[in-house]
Design an enzyme around this catalytic site. Structure first.
Site, PDB file in Angstrom:
ATOM      1  N   GLU A   1       0.873  -1.099   0.013  1.00  0.00           N
ATOM      2  CA  GLU A   1       0.122   0.088  -0.331  1.00  0.00           C
ATOM      3  C   GLU A   1       0.812   1.375  -0.109  1.00  0.00           C
ATOM      4  O   GLU A   1       0.519   2.297  -0.450  1.00  0.00           O
ATOM      5  CB  GLU A   1      -0.952  -0.133   1.138  1.00  0.00           C
ATOM      6  CG  GLU A   1      -2.142  -1.111   1.289  1.00  0.00           C
ATOM      7  CD  GLU A   1      -3.051  -1.044   0.273  1.00  0.00           C
ATOM      8  OE1 GLU A   1      -2.619  -1.053  -1.056  1.00  0.00           O
ATOM      9  OE2 GLU A   1      -4.283  -0.598   0.701  1.00  0.00           O
TER      10      GLU A   1
ATOM     11  N   THR B   1      -6.207   6.498  -4.992  1.00  0.00           N
ATOM     12  CA  THR B   1      -5.983   6.656  -3.371  1.00  0.00           C
ATOM     13  C   THR B   1      -4.975   7.833  -3.319  1.00  0.00           C
ATOM     14  O   THR B   1      -5.379   8.638  -2.285  1.00  0.00           O
ATOM     15  CB  THR B   1      -5.724   5.613  -2.797  1.00  0.00           C
ATOM     16  OG1 THR B   1      -6.673   4.176  -2.808  1.00  0.00           O
ATOM     17  CG2 THR B   1      -5.515   5.807  -1.203  1.00  0.00           C
TER      18      THR B   1
END
Ligand SMILES: Nc1ncnc2c1ncn2[C@@H]1O[C@H](COP(=O)(O)OP(=O)(O)OP(=O)(O)O)[C@@H](O)[C@H]1O
Ligand SMILES: N[C@@H](CCO)C(=O)O
Length: 291
Positions: free
Chosen positions: A120, A168
């Site tokens: 991530e 994101t």
């Protein structure tokens, strides 16, 4: 080769920005892993044409590097990238669980979470664990620097994914850097209510906990039609509606017998805006599964 199915996830759930996450029963990535002298990645499935196979730019490579375990990795995407459904996290979770099994590393599921979070960090700039924790451990998770608290739940959910792309990284740029104490108090109350709802498997309490006056309004601005679709879902019987992860997916909690009606109403409302979308009638589900 080891085969792993890792689920899509919905992070934040309104009041739990960067902390709460839930595994979804569908969709999912399916990943095959075997030890190799160097890491190679083959992509297929939803949106794979937009995902680099270079291990330096793919979350799978970041996870293999973090575990110091090179591997041959085949990823069949079931979770579309930049959807708000933890697409990057599904792959990162699957690779962490798969390498752990293929190399017999002996890590627990909770111990694998920070390794998957390195994936991530590669794509969003921060190693947030609120998608990888539920993708690995299943159910509803509360991820903090001290560790992960997990509970199995089966809350019925509807996820509506419009044909809009929001990364994101971009969505994190619109998050306010501070908030009034009154908003924080409101958020704490909602978060506590949502946690109680998950532990009691109570869709009404979960829905009540999905409000957030700090992050969600900023994120909603990035999703055309959000306010109208949210209102439509509530009118169709949803107990709570919010942005899923960084968006554009929208997640609604409800009683199981309302999913079809809510999904149809959300799709129709997006269509009135001229926006194509798809809806998943799903629920809080299991984490990564080895086959
Ligand atoms: N194996 C992978 N699967 C999916 N995305 C990947 C992968 N490796 C790298 N990426 C990159 O990560 C980005 C998608 O991650 P992003 O966090 O933006 O979306 P998401 O994970 O679907 O959404 P969210 O994190 O809000 O749930 C894309 O730019 C994609 O190229
Ligand atoms: N908490 C993260 C989740 C991304 O899926 C964010 O909202 O940026």
């Amino acid at each position: 080769m080891v085969t792993v199915r890792a689920p899509a996830t919905s992070a934040n759930l309104g009041s739990g920005f960067d902390v709460f996450g839930a595994a979804l029963s569908q969709p999912a990535d399916v990943v095959r892993v075997e030890p190799a002298a160097e890491t190679t990645i083959e992509m297929s499935g939803a949106g794979s044409e937009f995902i680099p196979e270079n291990p330096e730019k793919n979350v799978a490579g970041a996870v293999a590097k973090a575990l110091d375990s090179p591997a041959r990795i085949e990823i069949d995407k079931g979770v579309r990238p930049s959807s708000g459904l933890g697409s990057s996290a599904a792959s990162a979770a699957a690779v962490a669980v798969g390498i752990n099994a293929a190399y017999d590393l002996g890590h627990s599921r909770e111990e694998l979470v920070p390794y998957a979070a390195e994936g991530e960090a590669l794509v969003s700039g921060e190693a947030h664990s609120d998608n990888v924790a539920p993708a690995i451990m299943g159910g509803f998770t509360i991820a903090t620097p001290e560790g992960v608290t997990q509970v199995d739940a089966s809350i019925p959910l509807v996820v509506c994914l419009p044909e809009i792309v929001i990364s994101t990284r971009d969505a994190r740029r619109v998050v306010p850097r501070s908030a009034p104490v009154s908003e924080v108090v409101e958020c704490v109350g909602r978060a506590a209510t949502l946690v109680a709802g998950m532990f009691r498997d109570d869709p009404t309490l979960v829905g009540r906990g999905m409000e957030n006056g700090i992050v969600t309004p900023a994120r909603a601005e990035l999703i055309d039609g959000y306010a109208d679709v949210r209102e439509t879902a509530l009118e169709a019987g949803a107990t709570g509606v919010t942005v899923s992860g960084a968006g554009p997916a929208i997640v609604a909690a409800c009683d199981g017998n309302r999913r079809k009606r809510i999904a149809s109403a959300m799709l129709d409302r997006f269509a009135e805006e001229g926006i194509e979308a798809r809806a998943y009638q799903t629920q809080v589900g299991h984490g990564a599964e080895l086959f």
